[in-house]
Design an enzyme around this catalytic site. Structure first.
Site, short mmCIF file in Angstrom:
data_model
loop_
_atom_site.label_atom_id
_atom_site.label_comp_id
_atom_site.label_asym_id
_atom_site.label_seq_id
_atom_site.Cartn_x
_atom_site.Cartn_y
_atom_site.Cartn_z
N LYS A 183 80.90 -39.96 37.84
CA LYS A 183 79.97 -39.37 38.41
C LYS A 183 80.19 -38.03 38.68
O LYS A 183 79.17 -36.98 38.54
CB LYS A 183 79.49 -40.05 39.84
CG LYS A 183 78.31 -39.72 40.69
CD LYS A 183 78.05 -40.58 41.68
CE LYS A 183 76.89 -40.15 42.48
NZ LYS A 183 76.59 -40.93 43.83
N GLN A 184 81.33 -37.75 39.48
CA GLN A 184 81.72 -36.40 39.84
C GLN A 184 83.06 -36.06 40.08
O GLN A 184 83.90 -37.29 39.76
CB GLN A 184 81.06 -36.48 41.48
CG GLN A 184 81.87 -37.42 42.42
CD GLN A 184 81.07 -37.43 43.70
OE1 GLN A 184 80.32 -38.65 43.81
NE2 GLN A 184 81.22 -36.69 44.83
N GLU A 210 81.87 -42.31 42.31
CA GLU A 210 81.33 -43.69 42.96
C GLU A 210 80.68 -44.62 41.75
O GLU A 210 80.34 -45.79 42.13
CB GLU A 210 80.22 -43.40 43.90
CG GLU A 210 80.39 -42.71 44.92
CD GLU A 210 79.23 -42.36 46.10
OE1 GLU A 210 78.19 -42.10 45.47
OE2 GLU A 210 79.67 -42.13 47.18
N TRP A 235 81.63 -36.65 54.03
CA TRP A 235 82.71 -35.92 53.84
C TRP A 235 82.35 -34.61 53.01
O TRP A 235 83.12 -33.59 53.26
CB TRP A 235 83.79 -36.61 52.78
CG TRP A 235 83.35 -36.76 51.30
CD1 TRP A 235 82.23 -37.18 51.02
CD2 TRP A 235 84.20 -36.16 50.07
NE1 TRP A 235 82.23 -37.08 49.48
CE2 TRP A 235 83.49 -36.78 49.23
CE3 TRP A 235 85.24 -35.73 50.15
CZ2 TRP A 235 83.93 -36.25 47.92
CZ3 TRP A 235 85.95 -35.70 48.69
CH2 TRP A 235 84.99 -35.85 47.55
N ASP A 236 81.01 -34.57 52.80
CA ASP A 236 80.67 -33.34 52.12
C ASP A 236 80.81 -31.94 53.04
O ASP A 236 81.40 -30.77 52.53
CB ASP A 236 79.14 -33.37 52.15
CG ASP A 236 78.58 -34.57 51.29
OD1 ASP A 236 79.19 -35.54 51.06
OD2 ASP A 236 77.65 -34.45 50.56
#
Ligand code: BGC
Length: 791
Positions: free
Chosen positions: A615-616, A503, A374-375
């Site tokens: 995480k992000q 994640e 998906w990046d």
């Protein structure tokens, strides 16, 4: 206890100054074998068709990750699992390490040149980003020190002829006359370090070698891609005509061809070997013609000559830099960082082939298998949309359009309607190998639709919706409708059992981001449907009947948009990442010891899952995408809560935070996060650059400058900027391609200057005011606050 990222970085990072600061070059001065894999990643070259790590041409017995990768060629490596469950993907697609074509073995007076054994002086490895050329220079003395030579090597992968590479290898004896033996070769006896079962991925199809060159054709097992690699070598610098006094001997064995070339050189006499390489695949030619085409490529390359090829190649880079450069004055580190990112993005994806996409590591390593994530839609698209012709971004969308049937099959396999795009793919099939995590990251489906929306508002190409877009949007909407369930107790729809972008939480219920984006997709499906009915009635009728969209189904979509459960933490006035997040022990990153970080290298998975650490960007990813639907205060409250709990252990994280930090008036934070993304690989911030570069997050670096510092937005299809100037910068400048207009935006203490340098006049909002920009009337506006902001 507790330390900021900056402090931690200062404490530990012995990579920080490894490369010299230079605006256009990455210079490694002196060779550190223990950092060789790291430097090899940084020094990678690519041209969209193929890529190679910064490996040495001559034999090297030290530690190295040899890597040659060919775009679109993959091997379906059987999945490794303990206990097979229904739904597991059969294979994990990997970009196979392809035949090593740079190799040139060298012997000096019978001693084999090996940089792990010879004594090196004045070693330099230089990546020239302006020209797309990798160069090495060194003086080497043989182990017994009775041979000393000076070597300079230069290579590039042609951007003008994508199937061609060229190497120029020069040796000058420094002490005495010596016999030099060159063995340029192509070596197919290669493997992937990350092969799941230690398998060899290639088998030989054909080989041939003769005086002057040869070819080796290999085929991937199972996926059966043929890749032909041809070479041709020429000597120069001789006092005799080539062909006299030189011995050439072809050598071949299984999966290997070489030519041994012996020549005598006087002390001080530079001998040069030029190796031309051609690499073709049966993705572009018939199988039986692939080898002949590779030989054609080297023949043509040799007749153009090294200098001619180099000129063409440098010309292509000049055009790229003219259009894509971000110039930063006053901060060389930042300048080098952003150019490094732009350079690698351009090496990875040129956008001319809709069958190709952008792997998280590009052509720089084996990690992530070269597959599409998906990046691309979530992070890379803005760079290509704003810096390239519309066709390039459109090809990225078409890539997914062509995979729509596979996405339908993928949803069907899971027992769901509509289409579920894969989290990891090469050909549209799902092939993740971290099943437990990525399987439930269904949020990726929303990014595919968001990319279409983003493309339309930047290009104005609404025809795309009628031709391709709506089919994808409707299939994804149908998936969300089936995946959400109605909960009568709360009179709400819910999406349970997911992994959000963060994640470090798996199998959670009602991830705010996922639910919010599902609603957004359904609403967008209605917008597009209404538009098609109005503007393309015939096409719309055909599409609606082909897709069998009933009133009943549409009613359910509508109901979901009205009644989706979106977890909120009322007292704090923030969105709750998922059900129950607030019940965790809500420590901050500053409560951790420096040794705990990165968590993924120091903590058990169990401990990570129990922790509050993010995480992000997760909630913040939603606030970034749907920026126009949330006010500054909401963004600020959520940022204040989540950022201090975010470890940024995905390279995709700092950029989103930098953009939001700039918008909510946290310039210091924005700058800290910008530097973290811009120099992530140059300084090995995440300690994993040796595996390859973080290519997809490089587009995030671009976002941090253009969308962060310059505050560029495209809300409702209207372009606006709201610039600030980082304290350590004198100025910065970039181009923006927006709806048939090409702008040059310059920001300095003396003000903002926007010029139309191509295409149609356009209305641009700067801060609050609209400006009509034409060829004759640029916009000139003072910088808000009149001074630099940040730190
Ligand atoms: C991130 C994902 C990303 C993947 C590939 C993971 O570490 O969490 O969001 O898609 O890397 O870059």
């Amino acid at each position: 206890m507790g330390s900021s990222f900056e402090e931690r970085k200062d404490n530990k990072n012995d990579f920080e100054d490894y490369f010299q600061i230079d605006e256009w070059r990455i210079v490694e001065k002196g060779f550190s074998p223990d950092k060789n894999r790291f430097a090899e990643s940084v020094m990678s070259l690519g041209n969209g068709h193929m890529g190679i790590r910064g490996n040495f041409e001559e034999h090297y017995s030290g530690d190295s990750l040899q890597g040659t990768y060919i775009a679109g060629v993959y091997y379906p490596d059987k999945t490794v699992v303990g206990w097979w469950k229904i739904g597991y993907p059969e294979y994990y697609a990997k970009v196979p390490n392809a035949a090593d074509f740079i190799g040139i073995d060298v012997e000096i007076g019978g001693e084999r040149l090996d940089l792990a054994q010879w004594h090196l002086e004045d070693f330099k490895r230089i990546l020239n980003m302006q020209k797309g050329v990798l160069r090495r220079e060194f003086t080497a003395a043989s182990p017994e020190k009775d041979n000393r030579i000076e070597v300079s090597v230069e290579r590039f992968l042609s951007l003008a002829r994508r199937e061609v590479a060229a190497i120029s290898y020069s040796i000058t004896p420094l002490e005495k006359p010596v016999d030099i033996s060159f063995s340029p070769h192509i070596d197919g006896n290669i493997r992937n370090e990350d092969a799941n079962y230690d398998e060899i991925f290639w088998e030989e199809v054909d080989r041939g070698v003769h005086s002057g060159g040869g070819q080796l054709t290999l085929r991937t097992k199972k996926s059966e891609f043929n890749v032909a690699t041809a070479m041709r070598s020429e000597l120069s610098g001789l006092q005799v005509e080539e062909g006299t006094g030189i011995e050439r001997e072809p050598i071949e064995r299984k999966k290997f061809i070489a030519e041994n070339i012996q020549v005598s050189a006087e002390r001080g006499q530079e001998i040069n070997l030029t190796k031309y390489i051609g690499v073709t695949t049966d993705r572009d030619y018939k199988k039986e013609r692939t080898a002949a085409r590779a030989e054609d490529r080297v023949r043509e390359a040799a007749s153009c000559g090294y200098d001619g090829l180099l000129d063409e190649h440098v010309g292509e880079w000049q055009e790229i830099w003219r259009d894509n450069d971000i110039k930063i004055e006053g901060d060389k580190k930042a300048q080098q960082g952003i150019r490094f990112n732009i350079f690698h993005l351009n090496q990875t994806y040129t956008g001319h082939d809709p069958r190709l996409n952008i792997g998280p590591k590009g052509f720089t390593g084996e990690r992530y298998g070269g597959a599409t994530y998906w990046d691309t839609e979530a992070y890379c698209l803005p760079f290509y949309l704003n810096s390239k012709d519309d066709e390039i971004a459109r090809n990225l969308l078409l890539y997914r359009y062509h995979h729509l049937d596979k996405a339908r099959e993928n949803a069907d396999k899971l027992g769901l309607d509509g289409a579920l795009y894969p989290m990891v793919t090469m050909n549209g099939e799902e092939c993740h190998n971290e099943w437990e995590i990525t399987f439930e990251e269904i949020h990726r489906n929303a990014a595919i639709v968001y990319a279409i929306y983003n493309y339309i508002r930047h290009t104005g190409d609404r025809q795309y919706l009628a031709d391709y877009g709506f089919e994808v949007i409707a299939a994804v909407a149908r998936f969300w409708s089936d995946r959400a369930h109605y909960n009568p107790r709360r009179d709400k729809y819910m999406i349970i059992g997911v992994t959000g972008p963060n994640e470090y939480e798996n199998n959670v219920h009602n991830n705010w981001y996922t639910n919010r984006m599902a609603v957004w997709c359904l609403n967008y499906a209605f917008d597009v449907k209404n538009y098609l009915e109005k503007e393309h009635p015939e096409r719309s009728e055909k599409l609606l009947s082909r897709l069998e969209l009933t009133e009943e189904e549409l009613e359910r979509w509508r109901d979901i948009t009205e009644k989706m459960y979106l977890p909120r933490w009322q007292e704090r006035e923030i969105f709750e990442q998922q059900d129950g997040y607030r019940d965790k022990k809500l420590d901050k990153v500053s409560d951790l010891d420096a040794e705990d970080l990165p968590l993924n290298q120091n903590w058990s998975w169990d401990k990570i899952l129990r922790s509050p650490y993010v995480k992000q960007a997760d909630v913040l990813q939603g606030l970034y995408f749907l920026s126009d639907q949330y006010d500054r205060e909401t963004k600020k409250k959520n940022f204040d809560f989540y950022e201090p709990r975010t470890v940024h252990e995905s390279s995709l994280s700092p950029c989103i935070h930098a953009v939001i930090a700039a918008e909510i008036g946290y310039p210091h934070k924005a700058y800290e996060l910008y530097l973290r993304t811009a120099r992530l690989d140059l300084e090995n911030v995440n300690r994993d650059t040796e595996d390859g570069l973080h290519i997809t997050s490089m587009a995030g670096t671009w976002m941090a400058v253009v969308e962060g510092f310059a505050g560029k937005k495209a809300e409702g299809g209207e372009l606006s900027i709201s610039p600030m100037l980082p304290e350590s910068w004198d100025s910065y400048q970039f181009h923006l391609n927006f709806q048939n207009s090409l702008l040059q935006v310059s920001i300095s203490e003396s003000g903002i200057d926007v010029e139309l340098i191509g295409g149609d006049p356009l209305t641009l909002t700067i801060y609050e005011d609209q400006h009509r920009i034409t060829r004759d009337s640029p916009a000139e506006v003072p910088l808000s606050g009149g001074e630099k902001r940040n730190g």
